[in-house]
Motif scaffolding. Sequence first.
Motif, PDB file in Angstrom:
ATOM      1  N   LEU A   1       0.838  -1.205   0.000  1.00  0.00           N
ATOM      2  CA  LEU A   1       0.000   0.000   0.000  1.00  0.00           C
ATOM      3  C   LEU A   1       0.871   1.252   0.000  1.00  0.00           C
ATOM      4  O   LEU A   1       0.618   2.198  -0.759  1.00  0.00           O
ATOM      5  N   GLN A   2       1.908   1.265   0.823  1.00  0.00           N
ATOM      6  CA  GLN A   2       2.806   2.425   0.880  1.00  0.00           C
ATOM      7  C   GLN A   2       3.505   2.654  -0.464  1.00  0.00           C
ATOM      8  O   GLN A   2       3.628   3.791  -0.923  1.00  0.00           O
ATOM      9  N   ARG A   3       3.935   1.580  -1.092  1.00  0.00           N
ATOM     10  CA  ARG A   3       4.588   1.712  -2.415  1.00  0.00           C
ATOM     11  C   ARG A   3       3.634   2.341  -3.427  1.00  0.00           C
ATOM     12  O   ARG A   3       4.019   3.199  -4.212  1.00  0.00           O
ATOM     13  N   ARG A   4       2.391   1.876  -3.410  1.00  0.00           N
ATOM     14  CA  ARG A   4       1.420   2.419  -4.370  1.00  0.00           C
ATOM     15  C   ARG A   4       1.125   3.888  -4.098  1.00  0.00           C
ATOM     16  O   ARG A   4       0.921   4.663  -5.029  1.00  0.00           O
TER      17      ARG A   4
ATOM     18  N   VAL B   1       3.265   6.071  -2.648  1.00  0.00           N
ATOM     19  CA  VAL B   1       4.459   6.889  -2.892  1.00  0.00           C
ATOM     20  C   VAL B   1       4.903   6.855  -4.351  1.00  0.00           C
ATOM     21  O   VAL B   1       5.289   7.881  -4.916  1.00  0.00           O
ATOM     22  N   PHE B   2       4.826   5.664  -4.979  1.00  0.00           N
ATOM     23  CA  PHE B   2       5.395   5.506  -6.323  1.00  0.00           C
ATOM     24  C   PHE B   2       4.386   5.109  -7.395  1.00  0.00           C
ATOM     25  O   PHE B   2       4.717   5.106  -8.573  1.00  0.00           O
ATOM     26  N   GLY B   3       3.172   4.737  -6.997  1.00  0.00           N
ATOM     27  CA  GLY B   3       2.218   4.192  -7.957  1.00  0.00           C
ATOM     28  C   GLY B   3       1.556   5.246  -8.821  1.00  0.00           C
ATOM     29  O   GLY B   3       1.754   6.452  -8.642  1.00  0.00           O
ATOM     30  N   PRO B   4       0.718   4.777  -9.737  1.00  0.00           N
ATOM     31  CA  PRO B   4       0.025   5.706 -10.631  1.00  0.00           C
ATOM     32  C   PRO B   4      -1.107   6.427  -9.901  1.00  0.00           C
ATOM     33  O   PRO B   4      -1.602   5.951  -8.871  1.00  0.00           O
ATOM     34  N   PRO B   5      -1.530   7.575 -10.425  1.00  0.00           N
ATOM     35  CA  PRO B   5      -2.687   8.259  -9.862  1.00  0.00           C
ATOM     36  C   PRO B   5      -3.955   7.436 -10.121  1.00  0.00           C
ATOM     37  O   PRO B   5      -3.957   6.603 -11.030  1.00  0.00           O
ATOM     38  N   PRO B   6      -4.999   7.623  -9.344  1.00  0.00           N
ATOM     39  CA  PRO B   6      -5.156   8.693  -8.363  1.00  0.00           C
ATOM     40  C   PRO B   6      -4.562   8.401  -6.983  1.00  0.00           C
ATOM     41  O   PRO B   6      -4.404   9.309  -6.192  1.00  0.00           O
ATOM     42  N   LEU B   7      -4.232   7.132  -6.681  1.00  0.00           N
ATOM     43  CA  LEU B   7      -3.663   6.850  -5.361  1.00  0.00           C
ATOM     44  C   LEU B   7      -2.255   7.418  -5.243  1.00  0.00           C
ATOM     45  O   LEU B   7      -1.887   8.020  -4.241  1.00  0.00           O
ATOM     46  N   GLY B   8      -1.461   7.252  -6.286  1.00  0.00           N
ATOM     47  CA  GLY B   8      -0.100   7.767  -6.294  1.00  0.00           C
ATOM     48  C   GLY B   8      -0.040   9.198  -6.783  1.00  0.00           C
ATOM     49  O   GLY B   8      -1.066   9.815  -7.081  1.00  0.00           O
TER      50      GLY B   8
ATOM     51  N   ALA C   1      -9.082   8.388  -3.266  1.00  0.00           N
ATOM     52  CA  ALA C   1      -8.620   7.043  -3.638  1.00  0.00           C
ATOM     53  C   ALA C   1      -8.002   6.296  -2.464  1.00  0.00           C
ATOM     54  O   ALA C   1      -7.924   5.059  -2.467  1.00  0.00           O
ATOM     55  N   PHE C   2      -7.556   7.025  -1.453  1.00  0.00           N
ATOM     56  CA  PHE C   2      -6.849   6.419  -0.326  1.00  0.00           C
ATOM     57  C   PHE C   2      -7.747   5.489   0.491  1.00  0.00           C
ATOM     58  O   PHE C   2      -7.363   4.367   0.834  1.00  0.00           O
ATOM     59  N   GLY C   3      -8.958   5.926   0.805  1.00  0.00           N
ATOM     60  CA  GLY C   3      -9.864   5.129   1.628  1.00  0.00           C
ATOM     61  C   GLY C   3     -10.156   3.755   1.050  1.00  0.00           C
ATOM     62  O   GLY C   3      -9.987   2.738   1.734  1.00  0.00           O
ATOM     63  N   PRO C   4     -10.594   3.668  -0.216  1.00  0.00           N
ATOM     64  CA  PRO C   4     -10.856   2.357  -0.804  1.00  0.00           C
ATOM     65  C   PRO C   4      -9.619   1.452  -0.837  1.00  0.00           C
ATOM     66  O   PRO C   4      -9.735   0.234  -0.679  1.00  0.00           O
ATOM     67  N   ALA C   5      -8.430   2.041  -1.010  1.00  0.00           N
ATOM     68  CA  ALA C   5      -7.206   1.235  -0.997  1.00  0.00           C
ATOM     69  C   ALA C   5      -6.971   0.628   0.388  1.00  0.00           C
ATOM     70  O   ALA C   5      -6.593  -0.540   0.518  1.00  0.00           O
ATOM     71  N   VAL C   6      -7.208   1.410   1.435  1.00  0.00           N
ATOM     72  CA  VAL C   6      -7.080   0.893   2.799  1.00  0.00           C
ATOM     73  C   VAL C   6      -8.144  -0.168   3.067  1.00  0.00           C
ATOM     74  O   VAL C   6      -7.871  -1.214   3.672  1.00  0.00           O
TER      75      VAL C   6
END
Length: 198
Positions: free
Chosen positions: A77-80, A82-89, A100-105
């Motif tokens: 999750l941290q990699r995505r 910090v380094f992943g594509p948007p919208p999470l990255g 995008a952060f909430g659904p990823a968590v």
Amino acid sequence: MDLHVVGEEPPERGDAARNRQRVLVAANELLHSCGAEALTMDALAERAGVGKGTIFRRFGSRAGLMRALVNESEIDLQRRIVFGPPPLGPGTDPISRLAAFGPAVLETLELHGAVILAGQTKPGARYEHPAYQFQLTHVLMLLRQARAAGDHRLLAESLLATIDVPLVRFQRNQLGMSLDRLGAHWEWLVRATVQSPS
């Protein structure tokens, strides 16, 4: 849990790293198909194609294996983030990233929520854990970038409280709420809390 944040993973020998990865992949497959209760060392050894001794030497116990799974998931999750594509990255506006952060968590909690909850034996300890501190720092940064009104620290903690493990597991298991519903609510809450600057 001894979480190693992005860029701080300890080095391993090549064969040990390969075996570790095989075990973790097999464990995640078993969790997806059977749930945490059915994840036995015998089933895992067979699925990963390694001996039970290899699993015990690397992880120490079933509890150690479960902690490693949670750490691996959090590091991913941290990699995505910090380094992943948007919208999470990076690469889009802070409100879209926050939405995008909430659904990823929630995806992480869906797979490992039971293990995370079992590890929360000391009240308040989770708020000092590196995983929570990373998430808090990330949400704080996005709130500041979005120029949200109000107390950023309290806003960040209030948002994170809606995706806390005990609450999410209660919503999923007792109330039968879907991940889509919880994710949509997170996005609504973010956009209601943080208005785009005019």
